[in-house]
Design an enzyme around this catalytic site. Structure first.
Site, PDB file in Angstrom:
ATOM      1  N   SER A  82       0.819  -1.209   0.000  1.00  0.00           N
ATOM      2  CA  SER A  82       0.000   0.000   0.000  1.00  0.00           C
ATOM      3  C   SER A  82       0.853   1.260   0.000  1.00  0.00           C
ATOM      4  O   SER A  82       2.046   1.230   0.317  1.00  0.00           O
ATOM      5  CB  SER A  82      -0.924   0.003   1.224  1.00  0.00           C
ATOM      6  OG  SER A  82      -1.754  -1.134   1.235  1.00  0.00           O
ATOM      7  N   ALA A  83       0.226   2.370  -0.348  1.00  0.00           N
ATOM      8  CA  ALA A  83       0.928   3.655  -0.362  1.00  0.00           C
ATOM      9  C   ALA A  83       1.446   3.973   1.041  1.00  0.00           C
ATOM     10  O   ALA A  83       0.707   3.821   2.027  1.00  0.00           O
ATOM     11  CB  ALA A  83      -0.012   4.750  -0.845  1.00  0.00           C
TER      12      ALA A  83
END
Length: 424
Positions: A82-83
């Site tokens: 994920s970011a």
């Protein structure tokens, strides 16, 4: 055989370059206030993110963006790192402490390693994924980076084996896949935290809850986000009704479909437009307005148009990635739209308008417009609602007193905050 001096030098340079990129990313997250506490800052500076995404160039691995790691036959990501900004924010609101027992649903390895840094060797981290290829990969990367004590389990995230639950429950459950429901209340200790990307009426927010007396209560601002959807028994496909040969698609994201057979004829009649006088800037989000309408209007749904079948009967056409919020009643429909109101250089202001179709379309359009105006006056400046997730086993003695949504395992009760002097 010992590595050659040139090989050792290249390895050291590579490690130094990765550390430099890692520190630069952490500096950026601290400056943007996604990282707000020293423990999380230290974890981001220590855990080698690139080791969990070896397919990506280190520069990309340390960019503040998602790194896809596994894809299905259609080319859609089924697993990703994920970011970083979102991982940092979710860890911050999880409030992990040394000694905590943590469950992560949706594995990859990197986020579990960050959590392991925060809970220390006296705590525990269990990471679960339904895909054995993902858990095998996570196990390998965790071992290679020294996080041997993180437990990796292949299981359906909606049905966590009870044998994994520590005595008293997990201190925190962090879900890193998009979910439509909340089946984990019994796994969480009283006072424990659940951080989850929850889908409500077509939009996804990262929401943090605290378990209080068997209920889950949100207590921090929500964050708009995006994750790969949950698979297995927790997967959810919203009912879809197609009109005019598939040109118009109405998806009931929460709730059951109503009879829409007469709606095709409704679109053949006149369109009733109501102006709201409520404006929004071109960079201003209005996800809370859509959520408010979805929780306060009858039979709310989402409307989209198939661009290949578009005849222009719905104009302006909703964006492909942002279906319009609609309300349906009495063989009629009203939708939320907007049009340009003013433009000054790079700044554009849009006014919300409503369109009604069908025998009572004008009344529905006015009702929706009034709700837009009510939100603007009383709730717009007051933040996100307080959300209480009530397990169905507890709903018999706890009736809703306002907007609510029924999920499979819980009922979501909404309490919208008001500005000083406002009314609910």
């Amino acid at each position: 055989m010992a590595p050659s001096p040139s090989s050792a030098s290249a390895t050291a340079q590579s490690a130094d370059a990765a550390a430099s990129l890692r520190n630069a990313l952490t500096d950026k997250l601290v400056a943007a206030q996604w990282i707000r506490t020293p423990g999380i800052e230290a974890a981001f500076r220590r855990v080698p993110r690139h080791a969990f995404a070896p397919e990506a160039d280190p520069v990309l691995a340390y960019a503040d963006d998602v790194v896809g790691t596994r894809y299905n036959a259609d080319g859609r990501a089924t697993s990703s790192v994920s970011a970083p900004w979102l991982q940092a924010d979710m860890l911050e609101v999880a409030r992990l402490q040394p000694g905590h027992n943590v469950l992560e649903i949706g594995s990859g390895g990197y986020n579990a390693a960050l959590a392991a840094e925060l809970v220390g060797h006296h705590g525990s981290v269990t990471t679960v994924d339904i895909d054995p290829a993902i858990t095998t990969r996570a196990r390998r990367f965790l071992d290679e980076t020294g996080y041997h004590h993180v437990r990796v389990v292949t299981a359906d995230g909606a049905h966590i084996p009870r044998t994994l639950r520590p005595v008293g429950g997990f201190d925190a459950v962090i879900v890193t896949v998009e979910t439509w429901d909340l089946p984990w209340t019994d796994l969480i200790a009283d006072g424990g935290r659940l951080v989850v990307p929850l889908r409500i009426h077509g939009l996804v927010w990262s929401i943090a809850f605290t378990k209080c007396d068997g209920l889950l209560v949100s207590d921090t601002p929500w964050t708009v986000c995006g994750f790969v959807p949950m698979r297995g028994t927790g997967a959810h496909t919203a009912p879809l009704v197609q009109l005019r040969g598939g040109e118009i698609n109405i998806r009931f994201e929460d709730g059951s479909p109503i009879n829409t057979q007469a709606l095709t004829a409704a679109f053949d009649g006149p369109k009733h437009q109501v102006r709201t006088g409520v404006t929004v800037g071109n960079q201003e989000p209005f996800d809370r307005l859509q959520l408010y309408l979805a929780t306060t209007l009858p039979h709310a749904a989402r409307l989209s148009i198939d661009p290949d079948r578009d005849t222009g009967i719905i104009s302006p056409r909703p964006r492909t990635t942002w279906p319009a919020i609609v309300t349906l009643q009495d063989h009629s429909l009203a939708r939320l739209a907007w049009e340009k109101a003013a433009e000054d250089g790079d700044s554009t202001t849009h006014e919300f308008i409503t369109h009604g179709y069908g025998p009572t379309g004008s009344q529905l359009a006015r009702l929706m417009a009034e709700q837009v105006q009510h939100f603007d006056r009383h709730h717009r400046a007051a933040g996100y609602p307080r959300l209480c997730a009530v397990p169905h086993a507890r709903t018999a003695g706890r009736q809703p007193h306002g907007p609510h949504i029924e999920k499979r395992h819980v009922r979501l009760d909404f309490t919208w905050p008001t500005v000083p002097g406002g009314t609910a």
